[in-house]
Scaffold this active site. Structure first.
Site, PDB file in Angstrom:
ATOM      1  CB  SER A 157      -8.176   0.888   5.525  1.00 29.92           C
ATOM      2  OG  SER A 157      -8.941   2.050   5.496  1.00 29.92           O
ATOM      3  CB  SER A 203      -8.000   3.842   2.754  1.00 31.18           C
ATOM      4  OG  SER A 203      -7.109   3.162   3.619  1.00 31.18           O
ATOM      5  CE  LYS A 214      -3.927   1.922   2.628  1.00 31.24           C
ATOM      6  NZ  LYS A 214      -4.744   1.760   3.852  1.00 31.24           N
TER       7      LYS A 214
END
Ligand code: GLN
Length: 523
Positions: free
Chosen positions: A188, A164, A89
């Site tokens: 997330s 997210s 990420k």
């Protein structure tokens, strides 16, 4: 070397790949190249990656292959996951690749240091495929708040992949990576896992170092694994976990029984608690159906299902949306146009530091980030601090007490991970409150610092989209989640006749668009 074609190779789990790599039935260069080819084929549609790190990934793969080919002590000392590629990420800082946090304010910025988890991936010699898309600074539940365009759900390209960490989840679901790293502040890792039919684990707060994860809300943030199987998440958590002197909240527990727990799954005699407040009203019918089905399977496997009540959970979302923005407003103050990334000069008038800062932040931050900075600044301002931030902290204590009481009655708790399946792109973009509500079941775990695991629970009857089942355990009991998760996963796969992702529609090949690779330059 291998008899598997690329399409078969990329569908193996990380654990299966590890076995084939160790037996030298396949090389890491073959595996890594197969994934890079897949990214080139489908990421133009999915937009899971902001940056592809082909050259370095292949170099690490070649190094692992050379060590294995030479044999001897060095080969034996290789980590089990050596040569298994991974995506990261883009909130986690990396040397040699840009880190954008999904924001224009960090476009083109390169970190001078590696996050602790990245150092650990490098030590294990896992090729890093690239950096994945996210809502700006991890704020959102759909990845639509990325400054670099939304990621799309591989199950239905018109739907959101969660957020997210939608990029990490979509990459794993679309077979663009066998593993990925995510961060979970309010869900997330778990909610994207739920809506993409993948596994997502938020470890106990402090079980994995946060050093080098760009802070959103420091008291809630946690790095964790994204994978296609429960065992793969356990394998990855053992790589990235452990004490880190660079993170003062890092625990000293070894967390070294996770893989063993995933391999010896067992629920006989265990008490599994349904949280009354985390299902029912407001949850999609198909989500409830799959949830009830999982309960039946666990019962048949010898678990005792009990019902527990956590009355203060109804305040969790409200308290989270005070504590989180308060910490956000403080953590994001460092993006001042001086120290990192973007600098925008005011068009006219005096060139003061305040005006440069204002112009930079106005241009560099998106609407959702600004909304939260304003909310947090307000909540922390003199005269309001006690009424807002202070009250929210009290609610946090009440939530922790609710968990304590629940875990006195049950070994693990269970709920749907999210109230709905993947919604359509744009559907909730103009309605922040509706977006926030998607985190209603995941936020309590962050408020209490406990671990949470989401695994695929099947497809909802009404839309054929993945449903997530969430398991929660007391702090430090991450192994328990892997033990129970592995049982539920195998019972469900038996029912479906294989992994859920095998039922996902085939993605048509489409060349990698330039848009998906524009962040921070070339790849
Ligand atoms: N969706 C939640 C939010 O918008 C959680 C974000 C996260 O876990 N990073 O705050």
């Amino acid at each position: 070397m291998t008899e598997l074609n690329n399409s078969e190779l990329i569908r193996l789990s990380a654990a299966q790949l590890a076995v084939k790599l160790a037996a030298r039935e396949v090389t890491s260069v073959e595996v890594t190249q197969a994934y890079l080819d897949r990214i080139a084929d489908v990421d133009g549609q999915v937009n899971a990656f902001l940056h592809v790190n082909a050259e370095e990934a292949l170099a690490v793969a070649a190094e692992v292959d050379a060590i294995r080919a030479a044999g001897g002590a060095e080969a034996e000392e290789l980590h089990e996951l050596a040569g298994v590629p991974i995506a990261v990420k883009d909130l986690i800082v990396t040397i040699g690749q840009p880190t954008t946090a999904g924001s224009k304010i960090l476009e083109g910025w390169h970190s001078p240091y590696d996050a602790t988890v990245i150092k650990k991936l490098r030590a294990a010699k896992m090729p890093i495929l690239g950096k994945t898309n996210l809502d700006e600074f991890a704020m959102g539940s759909s990845t639509e708040h990325s400054a670099y365009g939304p990621t799309r759900n591989p199950w239905d390209l018109d739907r959101i992949p969660g957020g997210s960490g939608g990029g990490s989840a979509a990459a794993v679901a679309a077979f663009e990576a066998p593993l990925a790293l995510g961060t979970d502040t309010g869900g997330s890792i778990r909610q994207p896992g739920a809506v993409t039919g993948t596994v997502g684990m938020k470890p106990t707060y402090g079980a994995v170092s946060r050093y080098g994860a760009i802070a959103m809300a420091s008291s809630l943030d946690q790095i964790g694994p994204v994978s296609r199987t429960v065992l793969d998440s356990a394998l990855l958590q053992e790589v990235i976990g452990g004490h880190d002197p660079f993170d003062s909240t890092s625990l000293t527990d070894p967390f070294d029984t996770l893989v063993a727990a995933a391999k010896t799954g067992n629920v006989k005699g265990m008490k599994i608690g349904i949280v009354k407040e985390l299902h029912g009203e407001g949850y999609q019918a198909g989500v409830e159906n799959r949830f009830n089905e999982s309960l039946e399977l666990l019962k048949e496997a010898g678990a005792e299902i009990v019902e527990v009540s956590c009355p203060n959970f109804k305040y969790a979302l409200g308290a989270y949306y005070l504590i989180m923005p308060s910490e956000v407003s403080s953590n994001l103050a460092k993006f001042d146009g001086v120290r990192y990334g973007l600098r925008v000069l005011p068009k006219d008038g005096p060139m003061t530091i305040e005006r440069v800062m204002g112009a930079t932040r106005a241009a560099g931050f998106g609407d959702e980030v600004k909304r939260r900075i304003i909310l947090g600044t307000y909540a922390l301002s003199a005269g309001y601090y006690d009424a807002y931030y202070g009250s929210a902290q009290k609610v946090r204590t009440l939530i922790q007490r609710d968990f304590d009481a629940a875990f006195a009655q049950a070994d693990v708790l269970i709920s749907p991970t999210a109230p709905t399946t993947a919604f359509r792109l744009g559907e909730k973009l103009d309605d922040p409150l509706a977006m926030y509500l998607n985190d209603v079941a995941t936020i309590p775990a962050n408020m209490a610092g406990i671990p949470g695991l989401s695994l695929p629970g099947g497809l909802a009857d009404e839309d054929g989209l993945p449903v997530g089942i969430q398991l929660l355990a007391p702090a430090r009991e991450d192994a328990r989640l892997y033990r129970v998760g592995a049982v539920l996963e195998s019972l469900l796969e038996e029912k479906w006749g294989g992994p859920l992702l095998a039922q996902a529609p085939e993605l048509k090949n489409a060349a990698l668009g330039t848009a998906s690779n524009s962040a921070g330059g070339s790849n």
